[in-house]
Design a protein around this motif. Structure first.
Motif, mmCIF file in Angstrom:
data_model
loop_
_atom_site.group_PDB
_atom_site.id
_atom_site.type_symbol
_atom_site.label_atom_id
_atom_site.label_comp_id
_atom_site.label_asym_id
_atom_site.label_seq_id
_atom_site.Cartn_x
_atom_site.Cartn_y
_atom_site.Cartn_z
ATOM 1 N N TRP A 74 0.920 -1.167 -0.138
ATOM 2 C CA TRP A 74 0.062 -0.028 0.110
ATOM 3 C C TRP A 74 0.876 1.277 -0.141
ATOM 4 O O TRP A 74 0.587 2.164 -0.670
ATOM 5 C CB TRP A 74 -0.908 -0.020 1.306
ATOM 6 C CG TRP A 74 -1.992 -0.862 1.221
ATOM 7 C CD1 TRP A 74 -2.346 -1.800 2.247
ATOM 8 C CD2 TRP A 74 -3.201 -0.947 0.368
ATOM 9 N NE1 TRP A 74 -3.672 -2.406 1.756
ATOM 10 C CE2 TRP A 74 -4.027 -1.841 0.674
ATOM 11 C CE3 TRP A 74 -3.579 -0.251 -0.795
ATOM 12 C CZ2 TRP A 74 -5.214 -2.161 0.216
ATOM 13 C CZ3 TRP A 74 -4.753 -0.231 -1.476
ATOM 14 C CH2 TRP A 74 -5.546 -1.425 -1.126
ATOM 15 N N GLN A 75 1.698 1.241 1.018
ATOM 16 C CA GLN A 75 2.725 2.487 0.994
ATOM 17 C C GLN A 75 3.460 2.778 -0.500
ATOM 18 O O GLN A 75 3.581 3.868 -0.495
ATOM 19 C CB GLN A 75 3.981 2.046 2.170
ATOM 20 C CG GLN A 75 4.837 3.260 2.353
ATOM 21 C CD GLN A 75 4.288 4.586 2.823
ATOM 22 O OE1 GLN A 75 3.087 4.477 3.410
ATOM 23 N NE2 GLN A 75 4.918 5.648 2.754
ATOM 24 N N ALA A 76 3.799 1.714 -1.140
ATOM 25 C CA ALA A 76 4.411 1.788 -2.458
ATOM 26 C C ALA A 76 3.640 2.410 -3.735
ATOM 27 O O ALA A 76 4.056 2.208 -4.768
ATOM 28 C CB ALA A 76 5.294 0.828 -2.858
ATOM 29 N N GLY A 77 2.108 2.296 -3.428
ATOM 30 C CA GLY A 77 1.314 2.573 -4.355
ATOM 31 C C GLY A 77 0.763 1.305 -5.138
ATOM 32 O O GLY A 77 0.255 1.361 -6.125
ATOM 33 N N LEU A 142 6.907 -13.616 -13.332
ATOM 34 C CA LEU A 142 6.737 -12.311 -13.085
ATOM 35 C C LEU A 142 7.743 -11.759 -11.968
ATOM 36 O O LEU A 142 8.519 -12.238 -11.657
ATOM 37 C CB LEU A 142 5.120 -12.213 -12.193
ATOM 38 C CG LEU A 142 4.060 -12.704 -13.019
ATOM 39 C CD1 LEU A 142 3.002 -13.025 -12.102
ATOM 40 C CD2 LEU A 142 3.827 -11.885 -14.232
ATOM 41 N N PRO A 143 7.740 -10.414 -11.959
ATOM 42 C CA PRO A 143 8.370 -9.802 -10.762
ATOM 43 C C PRO A 143 7.991 -10.675 -9.467
ATOM 44 O O PRO A 143 6.820 -10.602 -9.292
ATOM 45 C CB PRO A 143 8.123 -8.371 -10.612
ATOM 46 C CG PRO A 143 7.695 -8.051 -12.018
ATOM 47 C CD PRO A 143 6.720 -9.424 -12.476
ATOM 48 N N GLU A 245 8.159 -1.876 -6.520
ATOM 49 C CA GLU A 245 9.396 -1.167 -7.577
ATOM 50 C C GLU A 245 9.487 -2.251 -8.839
ATOM 51 O O GLU A 245 10.103 -1.833 -9.460
ATOM 52 C CB GLU A 245 10.487 -0.757 -6.530
ATOM 53 C CG GLU A 245 11.884 -0.340 -7.088
ATOM 54 C CD GLU A 245 12.570 -0.323 -6.358
ATOM 55 O OE1 GLU A 245 13.959 -0.206 -6.707
ATOM 56 O OE2 GLU A 245 12.536 -0.003 -4.996
ATOM 57 N N GLN A 246 9.583 -3.515 -8.064
ATOM 58 C CA GLN A 246 10.073 -4.369 -9.132
ATOM 59 C C GLN A 246 9.160 -4.304 -10.389
ATOM 60 O O GLN A 246 9.427 -4.584 -11.617
ATOM 61 C CB GLN A 246 10.195 -5.805 -8.608
ATOM 62 C CG GLN A 246 11.073 -6.218 -7.577
ATOM 63 C CD GLN A 246 12.594 -6.162 -8.164
ATOM 64 O OE1 GLN A 246 13.052 -5.205 -8.564
ATOM 65 N NE2 GLN A 246 13.005 -7.403 -8.289
ATOM 66 N N VAL A 247 7.859 -4.248 -10.080
ATOM 67 C CA VAL A 247 6.694 -4.147 -11.224
ATOM 68 C C VAL A 247 6.939 -3.192 -12.061
ATOM 69 O O VAL A 247 6.982 -3.357 -13.391
ATOM 70 C CB VAL A 247 5.572 -4.118 -10.489
ATOM 71 C CG1 VAL A 247 4.503 -4.094 -11.688
ATOM 72 C CG2 VAL A 247 5.044 -5.585 -9.984
ATOM 73 N N SER A 340 22.367 -9.671 -10.732
ATOM 74 C CA SER A 340 21.331 -8.957 -10.508
ATOM 75 C C SER A 340 20.554 -9.514 -9.262
ATOM 76 O O SER A 340 20.557 -10.918 -9.149
ATOM 77 C CB SER A 340 20.415 -8.922 -11.773
ATOM 78 O OG SER A 340 19.154 -8.144 -11.215
ATOM 79 N N THR A 341 20.127 -8.695 -8.617
ATOM 80 C CA THR A 341 18.913 -9.105 -7.254
ATOM 81 C C THR A 341 17.724 -8.391 -7.328
ATOM 82 O O THR A 341 17.692 -7.617 -8.396
ATOM 83 C CB THR A 341 19.762 -8.733 -5.859
ATOM 84 O OG1 THR A 341 19.742 -7.483 -5.862
ATOM 85 C CG2 THR A 341 21.339 -9.530 -5.951
ATOM 86 N N SER A 342 16.793 -8.642 -6.418
ATOM 87 C CA SER A 342 15.555 -7.823 -6.461
ATOM 88 C C SER A 342 15.923 -6.309 -6.150
ATOM 89 O O SER A 342 15.016 -5.575 -6.501
ATOM 90 C CB SER A 342 14.933 -8.620 -5.262
ATOM 91 O OG SER A 342 15.320 -8.282 -3.990
ATOM 92 N N THR A 343 17.235 -6.081 -5.517
ATOM 93 C CA THR A 343 17.375 -4.703 -5.292
ATOM 94 C C THR A 343 18.209 -3.991 -6.640
ATOM 95 O O THR A 343 18.181 -2.868 -6.611
ATOM 96 C CB THR A 343 18.313 -4.289 -4.078
ATOM 97 O OG1 THR A 343 19.690 -5.247 -4.629
ATOM 98 C CG2 THR A 343 17.917 -5.141 -2.891
#
Length: 365
Positions: A74-77, A142-143, A245-247, A340-343
């Motif tokens: 929710w915080q990230a939209g 998917l992400p 963010e990943q999406v 690469s990582t999730s970050t």
């Protein structure tokens, strides 16, 4: 700043945003769920796949952690939706949860493929649940972010610090040998496993969640946080923010689960003196992700990687809480800094200042 995808670019738009009967029906049914249009339309829809169950002590806290993941989404939209999936309890499921690993992988794959979701948060940790969730997610691509269940607190009995996955066998043998009686055994029942979370030894669960972190599908440092530590709540919320963010970045799982990432995971398992069950599961995970991993790769990497962690049962002294306060995987990982990582970047591989607090739990050479 992350570029935000337009509503039309989201996978969920195919369910909600087209000018047709199906989208009209999906929007109406979402109103039936009690959601306003402003809460979900045009936002990344995040599936939270939760292996919580009343019968799984390793995951019994994940119902609460899912709320922290939702908070982050929710915080990230984003717009979070929780999906219950099969729980694989190493403790209770007979004859073995290994019979059901691929069933959970299939359930994960089909849920993510068939519902209007743009990204996934996978919640698991007990032994086979980690490879199962990641295998299924890899097929959908998917992400994806993985939230490890976290190790339980160290066990205690009289003056002994107990490891749940190892001392159970030791003291049962002591009872068979007549060294302890039913009174001591009853005390041990209340001291062997003191909190929610998976085994706090470097058994299969901790080995595979560390491998997941090395693969890059968790937020850095996630795998060793004790299940009941407040940091575990914060990690779950951070994971919820990260998946949105990943999406928006379009960072799908296949961009993370590369050949190099799996070699990093093997390196990590060997450096931690982890469970040999990782061989079975990492090879299966790599196959699902389209990477090639064989026993020869384990042998090749093992010839150059020292054991860095003195964590039971491969080590003699420490448990996962000690490992965590020594800096966890970022402080001890011998893995490559290039993947690469999730970050979007590899966690630091040099020892952190906190490693001095480990009282010898980890060493780096």
């Amino acid at each position: 700043m992350v570029d935000v995808k337009s509503p039309e670019e989201l996978r969920s738009h195919q369910w909600y945003g087209t000018d047709g009967l199906r989208s009209f029906s999906h929007r109406a049914r979402t109103r039936q769920l009690g959601y306003l249009p402003e809460e979900h339309l045009g936002k990344p829809v995040i599936a939270i796949l939760n292996t919580w169950s009343d019968i799984n002590p390793c995951h019994v806290h994940l119902r609460d952690r899912a709320q922290a993941v939702k908070r982050g989404v929710w915080q990230a939209g984003g717009f979070p939706l929780e999906f219950p999936v099969a729980t694989l309890s190493e403790t209770f499921q007979k004859p073995t949860p290994m019979l059901y690993r691929n069933l959970l992988a299939m359930e994960t794959e089909e849920l993510l493929r068939s519902y209007p979701v743009d990204g996934a948060v996978l919640m698991g940790g007990c032994d086979k649940s980690t490879p199962a969730l990641l295998m299924g997610a890899a097929s959908v691509d998917l992400p994806t972010v993985f939230v490890p269940a976290g190790p339980m607190l160290p066990g205690h009995w009289r003056n002994e610090v107990l490891g749940s996955g190892t001392d159970m066998w030791k003291y049962w043998d002591d009872r068979r040998a007549g060294l302890i009686g039913d009174c001591e055994l009853t005390e041990l029942e209340s001291g062997l496993a003191r909190s929610p979370g998976h085994c706090m030894t470097m058994g299969t669960a901790s080995t595979l969640t560390a491998a997941a972190e090395a693969l890059g599908v968790t937020v850095p440092g996630a795998s060793s946080i004790p299940a009941v530590d407040s940091g575990h709540d914060r990690m779950a919320a951070q994971s919820g923010m990260r998946i949105v963010e990943q999406v928006h970045k379009g960072r799908v799982l296949s961009s993370i689960l590369t050949q190099e990432a799996f070699e990093d995971a093997v390196t990590t398992v060997l450096g931690l003196g982890g469970s040999t069950n990782a061989v079975i599961h990492l090879i299966a995970m790599a196959g699902r992700a389209g990477a090639r991993l064989t026993l020869d790769d384990f042998d090749r990497i093992a010839r150059t990687v020292p054991v860095l962690a003195n964590v039971r049962p491969g080590g003699q002294t420490y448990l996962m809480e000690d490992f965590h306060f020594a800096g966890g995987l970022p402080a001890s990982s011998p893995a490559s800094p290039t993947c690469s990582t999730s970050t979007g970047r590899r966690s630091p591989t040099t020892p952190s200042a906190s490693s001095s607090r480990a009282r010898g739990c980890t060493t780096t050479t």
